[in-house]
Scaffold this motif. Structure first.
Motif, short mmCIF file in Angstrom:
data_model
loop_
_atom_site.label_atom_id
_atom_site.label_comp_id
_atom_site.label_asym_id
_atom_site.label_seq_id
_atom_site.Cartn_x
_atom_site.Cartn_y
_atom_site.Cartn_z
N GLY A 30 20.59 -36.59 6.22
CA GLY A 30 21.05 -37.42 7.32
C GLY A 30 21.75 -36.59 8.37
N ARG B 247 22.37 -41.48 10.98
CA ARG B 247 21.05 -41.74 10.40
C ARG B 247 20.92 -41.11 9.01
NH1 ARG B 247 16.94 -41.07 15.59
NH2 ARG B 247 17.72 -42.90 16.71
N TYR C 24 17.86 -40.40 5.94
CA TYR C 24 16.41 -40.37 5.78
C TYR C 24 16.03 -39.86 4.40
CZ TYR C 24 16.93 -35.36 6.73
OH TYR C 24 17.31 -34.05 6.69
N ARG D 101 7.91 -41.09 4.86
CA ARG D 101 9.26 -40.95 5.42
C ARG D 101 9.88 -42.33 5.62
NH1 ARG D 101 12.25 -36.99 7.99
NH2 ARG D 101 13.78 -37.67 9.51
N GLN E 189 13.57 -43.69 7.47
CA GLN E 189 14.79 -43.31 8.20
C GLN E 189 15.52 -44.57 8.64
OE1 GLN E 189 16.19 -39.94 11.25
NE2 GLN E 189 14.48 -41.12 12.05
#
Length: 347
Positions: free
Chosen positions: A41, A67, A69, A81, A83
């Motif tokens: 992140g 964020r 992820y 992925r 996020q």
């Protein structure tokens, strides 16, 4: 000699058996051939000051992004992925996609991710070099769209094919890159509101390693909360050089065809030029000119001139100090100044 022969034969047989055992076998019981998920992140926060009339000094201390992820691969052919953005009052999903990437010249991605429009839009905030994305990306790529769409982070839900091919030169860099996608047109975390799809694509040429010249196109529509259907037809062209920590990025975008804003103006355009100069391995200075014209005339021009110092002390630690001067002809007092100090940390 005979013993040596049998030993080599046994070694070869064992190697072949191991190779056969390590070949993937598809099935719901298969648990191997997976890498990840890698979890990480980043946080971007800082202080912003403005002397704009009515701004009351600006927002002060802010948190731009938090964020988290997770990404990984399965069978080396499939990438995924997820996020999330967690700051603010409404945590939400930014990215979720699965990509089949067995071949460099042809891959398929499905889910929610960045639109293939402009060089700057797909870039990570860490790599833009200045405190925020350009007006061009904000107004034309979906980060507070000129038609009224809220900030979608330049993302949408869809499917895209892409690839790189034709290796050239001693370094065998690829000459051509392409992306072509179909999108809902409504932005992130939103279902389609009609049977139409946005078509967005790019074709890029890399004559020498690090230098890319590209064209981008967008044909689609967006439906607002009242049900009004707005045409969204755009073109862009740009150049992007990034090598040995030197950066030059310039792009132009314009609305074409039937695209209109809510005030009735059809034509709008934007242009920016960013230059990044490395002073030391840990110190890089950017200069940027940024312009957006709401109806493609000087009377509606908003120009911004900025200088931004990046102190990249570590791969995962960066400090930015940026001065901005604005000339916005849409305001009663066009000229104002801003000072941004941002901290970047990644884990």
């Amino acid at each position: 000699m005979k013993k040596l022969f049998f030993a080599l034969a046994a070694l070869l047989a064992g190697t072949l058996a191991f190779a056969q055992e390590t070949q993937p076998e598809y099935g719901y019981k298969q648990t191997g051939f997976q890498k990840g998920p890698k979890v990480g992140g980043y946080i971007i926060g800082g202080y912003k000051h403005s002397d704009k009339d009515g701004a009351n000094g600006g927002p002060g201390f802010t948190c731009r992004l938090i964020r988290l992820y997770a990404d990984g691969t399965i069978f080396d052919d499939f990438k995924y992925r997820l996020q999330l953005q967690v700051n603010g009052a409404s945590p939400h999903t930014k990215d979720f996609y699965l990509e089949w990437a067995k071949y460099k010249a042809f891959s398929v991605k499905i889910g929610q991710f960045k639109r293939a429009f402009t060089f700057e839009n797909p870039m990570n905030p860490w790599d833009v070099g200045v405190g925020d994305y350009s007006f061009l990306v904000q107004k034309f790529a979906g980060m507070g769209d000129r038609l009224g769409e809220a900030n979608m982070g330049g993302r949408d839900l869809g499917v895209q094919i892409q690839g790189d091919f034709l290796p050239i030169g001693d370094d065998k860099h690829t000459l051509l890159h392409y992306q072509l996608g179909l999108w809902n047109g409504q932005g992130i975390n939103a279902n389609d509101k009609d049977k139409k799809k946005d078509i967005i694509g790019t074709l890029q040429v890399q004559p020498i390693k690090g230098l890319k010249v590209g064209v981008f196109g967008w044909a689609g529509n967006w439906i607002d909360a009242t049900g009004t259907n707005w045409a969204r037809e755009r073109v862009s062209a740009g150049v992007f050089y990034d090598k040995d920590n030197w950066t030059v990025r310039a792009e132009y975008a314009a609305s074409v065809g039937a695209e209109t804003r809510q005030n009735g103006n059809q034509t709008a355009d934007a242009l920016y030029l960013t230059v990044g100069v490395p002073v030391q391995d840990w110190f890089k200075v950017y200069a940027k000119w940024d312009e957006y014209r709401g109806d493609a005339t000087s009377a509606t021009a908003h120009d911004m001139y900025s200088v931004c110092a990046n102190f990249r002390l570590h791969k995962n630690l960066n400090f930015q100090l940026e001065y901005r001067h604005h000339e916005d002809q849409n305001l009663a007092v066009p000229g104002f100044n801003e000072l941004w100090f941002l901290t970047y940390v990644r884990f």
